[in-house]
Design a protein around this motif. Structure first.
Motif, PDB file in Angstrom:
ATOM      1  N   PRO A 176       6.555  16.028  15.533  1.00  0.00           N
ATOM      2  CA  PRO A 176       7.050  15.639  14.390  1.00  0.00           C
ATOM      3  C   PRO A 176       7.862  16.516  13.789  1.00  0.00           C
ATOM      4  CG  PRO A 176       4.585  15.752  14.580  1.00  0.00           C
ATOM      5  CD  PRO A 176       5.164  16.572  15.702  1.00  0.00           C
ATOM      6  N   ALA A 177       8.643  15.747  12.868  1.00  0.00           N
ATOM      7  CA  ALA A 177       9.617  16.489  11.957  1.00  0.00           C
ATOM      8  C   ALA A 177       9.594  16.016  10.647  1.00  0.00           C
ATOM      9  CB  ALA A 177      10.887  16.285  12.838  1.00  0.00           C
ATOM     10  N   PRO A 178       8.397  16.377   9.907  1.00  0.00           N
ATOM     11  CA  PRO A 178       8.045  16.087   8.652  1.00  0.00           C
ATOM     12  C   PRO A 178       9.258  16.355   7.590  1.00  0.00           C
ATOM     13  CG  PRO A 178       6.026  16.806   9.436  1.00  0.00           C
ATOM     14  CD  PRO A 178       7.154  17.325  10.410  1.00  0.00           C
ATOM     15  N   PHE A 179       9.752  15.619   6.796  1.00  0.00           N
ATOM     16  CA  PHE A 179      10.715  15.909   5.977  1.00  0.00           C
ATOM     17  C   PHE A 179      10.294  15.733   4.272  1.00  0.00           C
ATOM     18  CE2 PHE A 179      11.110  11.492   6.567  1.00  0.00           C
ATOM     19  CZ  PHE A 179      11.485  10.831   5.397  1.00  0.00           C
ATOM     20  N   ALA A 183       5.121  23.345   2.230  1.00  0.00           N
ATOM     21  CA  ALA A 183       4.986  24.251   3.358  1.00  0.00           C
ATOM     22  C   ALA A 183       3.786  24.022   4.241  1.00  0.00           C
ATOM     23  CB  ALA A 183       4.803  25.621   2.965  1.00  0.00           C
ATOM     24  N   CYS A 184       3.048  22.945   3.761  1.00  0.00           N
ATOM     25  CA  CYS A 184       1.848  22.918   4.525  1.00  0.00           C
ATOM     26  C   CYS A 184       2.341  21.822   5.700  1.00  0.00           C
ATOM     27  CB  CYS A 184       0.700  21.905   3.672  1.00  0.00           C
ATOM     28  SG  CYS A 184       1.384  20.228   3.120  1.00  0.00           S
ATOM     29  N   MET A 185       3.300  21.211   5.708  1.00  0.00           N
ATOM     30  CA  MET A 185       3.751  20.265   6.712  1.00  0.00           C
ATOM     31  C   MET A 185       4.805  21.188   7.819  1.00  0.00           C
ATOM     32  SD  MET A 185       3.011  17.063   7.377  1.00  0.00           S
ATOM     33  CE  MET A 185       2.001  16.053   6.419  1.00  0.00           C
ATOM     34  N   SER A 186       4.223  22.050   8.644  1.00  0.00           N
ATOM     35  CA  SER A 186       4.881  22.992   9.606  1.00  0.00           C
ATOM     36  C   SER A 186       5.855  22.036  10.480  1.00  0.00           C
ATOM     37  CB  SER A 186       4.074  23.712  10.542  1.00  0.00           C
ATOM     38  OG  SER A 186       3.177  22.913  11.377  1.00  0.00           O
ATOM     39  N   ALA A 187       6.972  22.675  10.859  1.00  0.00           N
ATOM     40  CA  ALA A 187       7.958  21.970  11.810  1.00  0.00           C
ATOM     41  C   ALA A 187       7.512  21.749  13.118  1.00  0.00           C
ATOM     42  CB  ALA A 187       9.301  22.821  11.659  1.00  0.00           C
ATOM     43  N   GLY A 188       6.519  20.840  13.401  1.00  0.00           N
ATOM     44  CA  GLY A 188       5.998  20.626  14.637  1.00  0.00           C
ATOM     45  C   GLY A 188       4.934  21.694  15.016  1.00  0.00           C
ATOM     46  N   ARG A 270       4.137   4.609  15.040  1.00  0.00           N
ATOM     47  CA  ARG A 270       4.754   4.416  16.132  1.00  0.00           C
ATOM     48  C   ARG A 270       5.544   5.616  16.942  1.00  0.00           C
ATOM     49  NH1 ARG A 270       5.446   0.364  12.448  1.00  0.00           N
ATOM     50  NH2 ARG A 270       7.728   0.849  12.110  1.00  0.00           N
ATOM     51  N   PRO A 271       4.938   6.273  17.674  1.00  0.00           N
ATOM     52  CA  PRO A 271       5.719   7.415  18.482  1.00  0.00           C
ATOM     53  C   PRO A 271       6.193   6.838  19.405  1.00  0.00           C
ATOM     54  CG  PRO A 271       3.448   7.512  18.985  1.00  0.00           C
ATOM     55  CD  PRO A 271       3.511   6.356  17.849  1.00  0.00           C
ATOM     56  N   ALA A 286       1.129  11.874  11.952  1.00  0.00           N
ATOM     57  CA  ALA A 286       0.797  12.478  13.195  1.00  0.00           C
ATOM     58  C   ALA A 286       0.631  13.891  13.099  1.00  0.00           C
ATOM     59  CB  ALA A 286       2.046  12.124  14.087  1.00  0.00           C
ATOM     60  N   GLN A 287       1.526  14.652  12.020  1.00  0.00           N
ATOM     61  CA  GLN A 287       1.482  15.865  11.855  1.00  0.00           C
ATOM     62  C   GLN A 287       0.049  16.314  11.396  1.00  0.00           C
ATOM     63  OE1 GLN A 287       3.872  18.536  12.378  1.00  0.00           O
ATOM     64  NE2 GLN A 287       1.883  19.495  12.417  1.00  0.00           N
ATOM     65  N   ALA A 288      -0.326  15.711  10.283  1.00  0.00           N
ATOM     66  CA  ALA A 288      -1.543  15.829   9.663  1.00  0.00           C
ATOM     67  C   ALA A 288      -2.792  15.625  10.894  1.00  0.00           C
ATOM     68  CB  ALA A 288      -1.916  14.922   8.681  1.00  0.00           C
ATOM     69  N   MET A 289      -2.674  14.886  11.516  1.00  0.00           N
ATOM     70  CA  MET A 289      -3.646  14.592  12.696  1.00  0.00           C
ATOM     71  C   MET A 289      -3.614  15.791  13.681  1.00  0.00           C
ATOM     72  SD  MET A 289      -4.174  10.557  13.132  1.00  0.00           S
ATOM     73  CE  MET A 289      -2.748   9.672  12.583  1.00  0.00           C
ATOM     74  N   LEU A 290      -2.611  16.305  13.918  1.00  0.00           N
ATOM     75  CA  LEU A 290      -2.348  17.390  15.085  1.00  0.00           C
ATOM     76  C   LEU A 290      -3.074  18.594  14.381  1.00  0.00           C
ATOM     77  CD1 LEU A 290       1.238  16.885  16.288  1.00  0.00           C
ATOM     78  CD2 LEU A 290      -0.794  16.834  17.668  1.00  0.00           C
ATOM     79  N   ASP A 291      -2.786  18.802  13.170  1.00  0.00           N
ATOM     80  CA  ASP A 291      -3.285  20.060  12.264  1.00  0.00           C
ATOM     81  C   ASP A 291      -5.000  19.748  12.426  1.00  0.00           C
ATOM     82  OD1 ASP A 291      -0.921  20.843  11.808  1.00  0.00           O
ATOM     83  OD2 ASP A 291      -0.911  19.926   9.684  1.00  0.00           O
TER      84      ASP A 291
END
Length: 302
Positions: A176-179, A183-188, A270-271, A286-291
């Motif tokens: 993911p590339a959350p924008f 800072a809680c949303m890391s770049a992947g 939708r990945p 998706a990023q939150a679920m990966l975390d």
């Protein structure tokens, strides 16, 4: 439209107060495009107004369906205009955007940014609604409100229709590339961290943002179960969100969990293909679920 951020964290660039003055129109580009290699694909009408000893004013006007919207790509669009037309200016132009929906009134806003003057780069946009009359007063003349006669409609795309909801392995999601997140949303999330979270999952809620605000394990499990039951009962795909919404009353879900569950059905994740980059939608979740180390969740296939 996003709300203004706290004034303490924003520069005043984009505010109209004290900026009015007679300016001349020097550019009227009806099909301005972001340069090759830009993160987004977007077009809009660009009108530039300048005068000696005054900050330039950029008015960007866009219709729906011209690629990434001015709202989602505000910082990229404004940075591009600054770099291309005013590379020697320490300040960016005052940025005004007009978004013309298919129906209803246009959305008109002055946008302020946090400014990196050395790199000529803008970030953290904040919007303030303004009137057309305010924009006219800012530049000292009437500013055309239309998209412009030089607008070239994009080629119609073949419409994709969703076929089904299906479970998917979260660890195989593209990066993911959350924008515009804190800072809680890391770049992947690298592979080793994805796998570690699978062995040591996190089920708690964090107060940093909505996406980390609850238990995606429970949400995903209930969503997959209810959708599977609906599909087995022959519920048409378009009616599944309503059907599942009615069924959630039988589960002890919090308000956040119910909202998150319905987002998987209405604002679907939708990945694209595993590890090969990109999302049509849903990369923040998706990023939150990966975390959190969620193993499987519900996605929509086309």
């Amino acid at each position: 439209m996003p709300k203004d951020d706290d004034a303490a964290t924003q520069s005043t660039y984009g505010r109209l107060d004290g900026q009015a003055g007679r300016r001349e129109q020097v550019v009227d580009e009806h099909m301005y495009r972001l340069p090759p290699g830009a993160r987004y694909r977007a077009t809009f009408r660009l009108q530039l107004f300048t005068a000696p000893q005054q900050r330039p004013v950029a008015v960007a006007t866009q219709l729906m369906g011209e690629g990434t919207s001015l709202i989602n790509a505000a910082e990229a669009c404004a940075s591009s205009v600054w770099q291309q037309y005013f590379p020697d200016d320490a300040e960016p132009p005052i940025w005004i955007q007009r978004f013309l929906p298919e129906s209803g009134s246009p959305s008109i806003a002055a946008v302020s940014f946090t400014v990196d003057a050395e790199a000529r780069r803008l970030s953290h946009p904040a919007w303030r609604s303004v009137r057309d009359e305010d924009v006219d007063a800012l530049v000292g003349q009437h500013v055309d409100r239309e998209r412009g006669a030089g607008f070239i409609p994009p080629e119609p795309e073949l419409e994709e229709r969703p076929e089904r909801y299906a479970p998917a392995w979260v660890a195989l999601f593209p990066k993911p590339a959350p924008f515009r997140q804190s800072a809680c949303m890391s770049a992947g999330t690298p592979l080793w961290r994805r796998l570690a979270r699978q062995f040591v999952p996190y089920r708690g809620a964090r107060g940093c943002c909505w996406y980390h605000g609850g238990d995606w394990h429970t949400v995903s499990s209930v969503a997959m179960r209810l959708v599977r039951q609906a599909q087995s009962a022959g519920v048409p795909h378009d009616e599944i969100p309503h059907h599942v919404d009615q069924q959630t009353a039988t589960f002890p879900l919090s308000d956040w969990e119910r909202e998150a569950l319905l987002s998987l059905l209405i604002d679907t994740v939708r990945p694209y293909r595993p590890f090969q980059g990109g999302y049509n939608n849903g990369q923040h979740r998706a990023q939150a679920m990966l975390d959190a180390g969620v193993r499987r969740t519900l996605v929509e296939r086309y």
